[in-house]
Scaffold this motif. Structure first.
Motif, PDB file in Angstrom:
ATOM      1  N   LEU A   6     -71.437 -15.719 -69.860  1.00  0.00           N
ATOM      2  CA  LEU A   6     -70.929 -13.870 -69.193  1.00  0.00           C
ATOM      3  C   LEU A   6     -70.700 -13.243 -69.006  1.00  0.00           C
ATOM      4  CD1 LEU A   6     -74.535 -14.629 -68.494  1.00  0.00           C
ATOM      5  CD2 LEU A   6     -74.029 -14.017 -70.424  1.00  0.00           C
ATOM      6  N   MET A   7     -69.294 -13.998 -68.105  1.00  0.00           N
ATOM      7  CA  MET A   7     -68.392 -12.518 -67.466  1.00  0.00           C
ATOM      8  C   MET A   7     -67.420 -11.846 -68.178  1.00  0.00           C
ATOM      9  SD  MET A   7     -68.990 -11.887 -64.153  1.00  0.00           S
ATOM     10  CE  MET A   7     -67.635 -11.509 -63.736  1.00  0.00           C
ATOM     11  N   SER A   8     -66.739 -12.314 -69.858  1.00  0.00           N
ATOM     12  CA  SER A   8     -65.857 -12.220 -71.090  1.00  0.00           C
ATOM     13  C   SER A   8     -67.258 -11.549 -71.907  1.00  0.00           C
ATOM     14  CB  SER A   8     -65.267 -13.423 -70.858  1.00  0.00           C
ATOM     15  OG  SER A   8     -66.046 -14.538 -71.833  1.00  0.00           O
ATOM     16  N   SER A   9     -68.500 -11.568 -71.738  1.00  0.00           N
ATOM     17  CA  SER A   9     -68.586 -10.774 -72.591  1.00  0.00           C
ATOM     18  C   SER A   9     -69.540  -9.642 -72.236  1.00  0.00           C
ATOM     19  CB  SER A   9     -69.493 -11.779 -73.347  1.00  0.00           C
ATOM     20  OG  SER A   9     -71.209 -12.101 -72.488  1.00  0.00           O
ATOM     21  N   VAL A  10     -69.970  -8.728 -73.525  1.00  0.00           N
ATOM     22  CA  VAL A  10     -71.016  -7.677 -72.882  1.00  0.00           C
ATOM     23  C   VAL A  10     -72.299  -8.256 -72.504  1.00  0.00           C
ATOM     24  CG1 VAL A  10     -70.313  -6.839 -75.228  1.00  0.00           C
ATOM     25  CG2 VAL A  10     -72.150  -7.927 -75.504  1.00  0.00           C
ATOM     26  N   PRO A  11     -73.003  -7.129 -72.028  1.00  0.00           N
ATOM     27  CA  PRO A  11     -74.287  -7.305 -70.959  1.00  0.00           C
ATOM     28  C   PRO A  11     -75.772  -7.821 -71.229  1.00  0.00           C
ATOM     29  CG  PRO A  11     -73.599  -5.133 -70.806  1.00  0.00           C
ATOM     30  CD  PRO A  11     -72.507  -5.721 -71.818  1.00  0.00           C
ATOM     31  N   LEU A  12     -75.642  -8.281 -72.237  1.00  0.00           N
ATOM     32  CA  LEU A  12     -76.412  -8.098 -72.864  1.00  0.00           C
ATOM     33  C   LEU A  12     -77.107  -9.780 -73.852  1.00  0.00           C
ATOM     34  CD1 LEU A  12     -79.090  -7.150 -74.246  1.00  0.00           C
ATOM     35  CD2 LEU A  12     -77.254  -7.631 -76.800  1.00  0.00           C
ATOM     36  N   VAL A  13     -77.915 -10.413 -73.018  1.00  0.00           N
ATOM     37  CA  VAL A  13     -78.124 -11.567 -73.693  1.00  0.00           C
ATOM     38  C   VAL A  13     -79.237 -11.422 -75.113  1.00  0.00           C
ATOM     39  CG1 VAL A  13     -79.437 -14.144 -72.848  1.00  0.00           C
ATOM     40  CG2 VAL A  13     -77.325 -13.010 -72.551  1.00  0.00           C
ATOM     41  N   LEU A  14     -79.406 -12.004 -75.857  1.00  0.00           N
ATOM     42  CA  LEU A  14     -80.144 -12.268 -76.953  1.00  0.00           C
ATOM     43  C   LEU A  14     -81.134 -13.101 -77.237  1.00  0.00           C
ATOM     44  CD1 LEU A  14     -82.490 -10.603 -78.636  1.00  0.00           C
ATOM     45  CD2 LEU A  14     -80.503  -9.994 -80.502  1.00  0.00           C
ATOM     46  N   CYS A  15     -81.921 -13.906 -76.840  1.00  0.00           N
ATOM     47  CA  CYS A  15     -82.142 -14.797 -76.919  1.00  0.00           C
ATOM     48  C   CYS A  15     -84.031 -14.915 -77.820  1.00  0.00           C
ATOM     49  CB  CYS A  15     -82.455 -16.347 -76.303  1.00  0.00           C
ATOM     50  SG  CYS A  15     -83.498 -15.459 -74.585  1.00  0.00           S
ATOM     51  N   ASN A  16     -84.195 -16.210 -78.388  1.00  0.00           N
ATOM     52  CA  ASN A  16     -84.965 -16.408 -79.416  1.00  0.00           C
ATOM     53  C   ASN A  16     -85.744 -18.200 -78.972  1.00  0.00           C
ATOM     54  OD1 ASN A  16     -83.561 -18.462 -80.594  1.00  0.00           O
ATOM     55  ND2 ASN A  16     -83.797 -18.154 -82.600  1.00  0.00           N
ATOM     56  N   GLY A  17     -86.011 -18.520 -77.574  1.00  0.00           N
ATOM     57  CA  GLY A  17     -86.669 -19.999 -77.567  1.00  0.00           C
ATOM     58  C   GLY A  17     -86.016 -20.819 -77.686  1.00  0.00           C
ATOM     59  N   PRO A  18     -85.344 -21.432 -77.977  1.00  0.00           N
ATOM     60  CA  PRO A  18     -84.931 -22.491 -77.564  1.00  0.00           C
ATOM     61  C   PRO A  18     -84.311 -22.500 -76.003  1.00  0.00           C
ATOM     62  CG  PRO A  18     -83.213 -21.781 -79.439  1.00  0.00           C
ATOM     63  CD  PRO A  18     -83.893 -20.792 -78.777  1.00  0.00           C
ATOM     64  N   GLY A  19     -84.849 -24.015 -75.605  1.00  0.00           N
ATOM     65  CA  GLY A  19     -84.270 -24.711 -74.337  1.00  0.00           C
ATOM     66  C   GLY A  19     -83.122 -23.694 -73.450  1.00  0.00           C
ATOM     67  N   THR A  20     -81.949 -23.713 -74.468  1.00  0.00           N
ATOM     68  CA  THR A  20     -81.091 -24.195 -73.887  1.00  0.00           C
ATOM     69  C   THR A  20     -80.381 -22.258 -73.522  1.00  0.00           C
ATOM     70  OG1 THR A  20     -80.178 -23.868 -76.212  1.00  0.00           O
ATOM     71  CG2 THR A  20     -79.822 -25.666 -75.398  1.00  0.00           C
ATOM     72  N   CYS A  21     -81.726 -21.895 -73.891  1.00  0.00           N
ATOM     73  CA  CYS A  21     -81.392 -19.949 -73.626  1.00  0.00           C
ATOM     74  C   CYS A  21     -81.613 -20.040 -72.032  1.00  0.00           C
ATOM     75  CB  CYS A  21     -81.913 -19.516 -74.596  1.00  0.00           C
ATOM     76  SG  CYS A  21     -84.005 -19.201 -74.621  1.00  0.00           S
ATOM     77  N   VAL A  22     -82.505 -20.652 -71.737  1.00  0.00           N
ATOM     78  CA  VAL A  22     -82.387 -21.149 -70.223  1.00  0.00           C
ATOM     79  C   VAL A  22     -81.457 -20.542 -68.906  1.00  0.00           C
ATOM     80  CG1 VAL A  22     -84.007 -21.778 -68.086  1.00  0.00           C
ATOM     81  CG2 VAL A  22     -84.872 -21.117 -70.250  1.00  0.00           C
ATOM     82  N   PRO A  23     -80.761 -21.626 -69.280  1.00  0.00           N
ATOM     83  CA  PRO A  23     -79.643 -21.020 -67.980  1.00  0.00           C
ATOM     84  C   PRO A  23     -78.658 -20.482 -68.474  1.00  0.00           C
ATOM     85  CG  PRO A  23     -79.527 -23.501 -68.940  1.00  0.00           C
ATOM     86  CD  PRO A  23     -80.453 -22.955 -69.657  1.00  0.00           C
ATOM     87  N   LEU A  24     -78.549 -20.007 -69.661  1.00  0.00           N
ATOM     88  CA  LEU A  24     -77.715 -18.605 -69.665  1.00  0.00           C
ATOM     89  C   LEU A  24     -78.506 -17.606 -68.848  1.00  0.00           C
ATOM     90  CD1 LEU A  24     -75.177 -17.915 -71.164  1.00  0.00           C
ATOM     91  CD2 LEU A  24     -76.313 -17.344 -73.251  1.00  0.00           C
ATOM     92  N   CYS A  25     -79.678 -17.388 -69.381  1.00  0.00           N
ATOM     93  CA  CYS A  25     -80.691 -16.377 -68.911  1.00  0.00           C
ATOM     94  C   CYS A  25     -80.638 -16.262 -67.256  1.00  0.00           C
ATOM     95  CB  CYS A  25     -81.768 -16.444 -69.353  1.00  0.00           C
ATOM     96  SG  CYS A  25     -81.896 -15.663 -70.942  1.00  0.00           S
ATOM     97  N   ALA A  26     -81.130 -17.279 -66.764  1.00  0.00           N
ATOM     98  CA  ALA A  26     -80.548 -17.753 -65.260  1.00  0.00           C
ATOM     99  C   ALA A  26     -79.005 -17.645 -64.495  1.00  0.00           C
ATOM    100  CB  ALA A  26     -80.715 -19.080 -64.665  1.00  0.00           C
ATOM    101  N   THR A  27     -78.004 -17.457 -65.319  1.00  0.00           N
ATOM    102  CA  THR A  27     -77.047 -17.054 -64.664  1.00  0.00           C
ATOM    103  C   THR A  27     -76.115 -15.892 -65.278  1.00  0.00           C
ATOM    104  OG1 THR A  27     -75.525 -18.980 -65.927  1.00  0.00           O
ATOM    105  CG2 THR A  27     -74.895 -17.538 -65.104  1.00  0.00           C
ATOM    106  N   GLY A  28     -77.685 -14.616 -65.745  1.00  0.00           N
ATOM    107  CA  GLY A  28     -77.767 -13.935 -66.557  1.00  0.00           C
ATOM    108  C   GLY A  28     -77.645 -13.072 -64.729  1.00  0.00           C
ATOM    109  N   LEU A  29     -79.167 -13.944 -64.677  1.00  0.00           N
ATOM    110  CA  LEU A  29     -80.003 -13.141 -63.760  1.00  0.00           C
ATOM    111  C   LEU A  29     -78.656 -13.196 -62.276  1.00  0.00           C
ATOM    112  CD1 LEU A  29     -82.376 -11.823 -62.670  1.00  0.00           C
ATOM    113  CD2 LEU A  29     -83.769 -14.318 -62.357  1.00  0.00           C
ATOM    114  N   LEU A  30     -78.685 -14.860 -62.116  1.00  0.00           N
ATOM    115  CA  LEU A  30     -77.562 -14.486 -60.625  1.00  0.00           C
ATOM    116  C   LEU A  30     -76.426 -13.735 -60.601  1.00  0.00           C
ATOM    117  CD1 LEU A  30     -77.324 -16.713 -58.548  1.00  0.00           C
ATOM    118  CD2 LEU A  30     -75.530 -17.973 -60.125  1.00  0.00           C
TER     119      LEU A  30
END
Length: 124
Positions: free
Chosen positions: A42-66
């Motif tokens: 996330l630090m090396s990318s654009v500031p957007l997470v677009l996800c569609n449901g798999p459980g693997t997206c939860v850590p990515l979103c949690a990191t974005g929130l953090l």
């Protein structure tokens, strides 16, 4: 979300860029360590997470929130619930409903049950 807010969101959603980011997880990687690799992605990318449901997206979103809580980077989290979820949300949806900036569902009945949800019909 009111209809005016939905129309405003759609009006701003026309322009986008596609950027490849470093992989945020590996096969058999511990869930806890995936937060560190997600942080790097996330630090090396654009500031957007677009996800569609798999459980693997939860850590990515949690990191974005953090990152936002720590004041390092504002990450917009957009979640699109699976079309298979007709009467209730998936586990990922139940978790991210409270933390996402925009939460899309593909069934009107879910919008009635979850007032934060945005229903625009089937997203196909």
């Amino acid at each position: 979300m009111t209809r005016d807010q939905e129309e405003s969101l759609l009006a701003h959603a026309v322009h986008f860029t596609n950027q490849q980011i470093p992989r945020s997880g590996e096969v058999r990687q511990l869930w806890s360590s995936s937060v560190l690799s997600s942080f790097s992605a996330l630090m090396s990318s654009v500031p957007l997470v677009l996800c569609n449901g798999p459980g693997t997206c939860v850590p990515l979103c949690a990191t974005g929130l953090l990152l936002g809580v720590l004041g390092l980077k504002r990450v917009l989290i957009i979640y699109v619930e699976s079309i298979c979820c007709v009467k209730t949300l998936s586990l990922s949806g139940k978790i991210l409903y409270y933390f996402s900036d925009y939460f899309f569902v593909q069934w009107a009945s879910l919008r009635d049950t979850y007032p934060k949800a945005v229903y625009l019909g089937r997203l196909g």
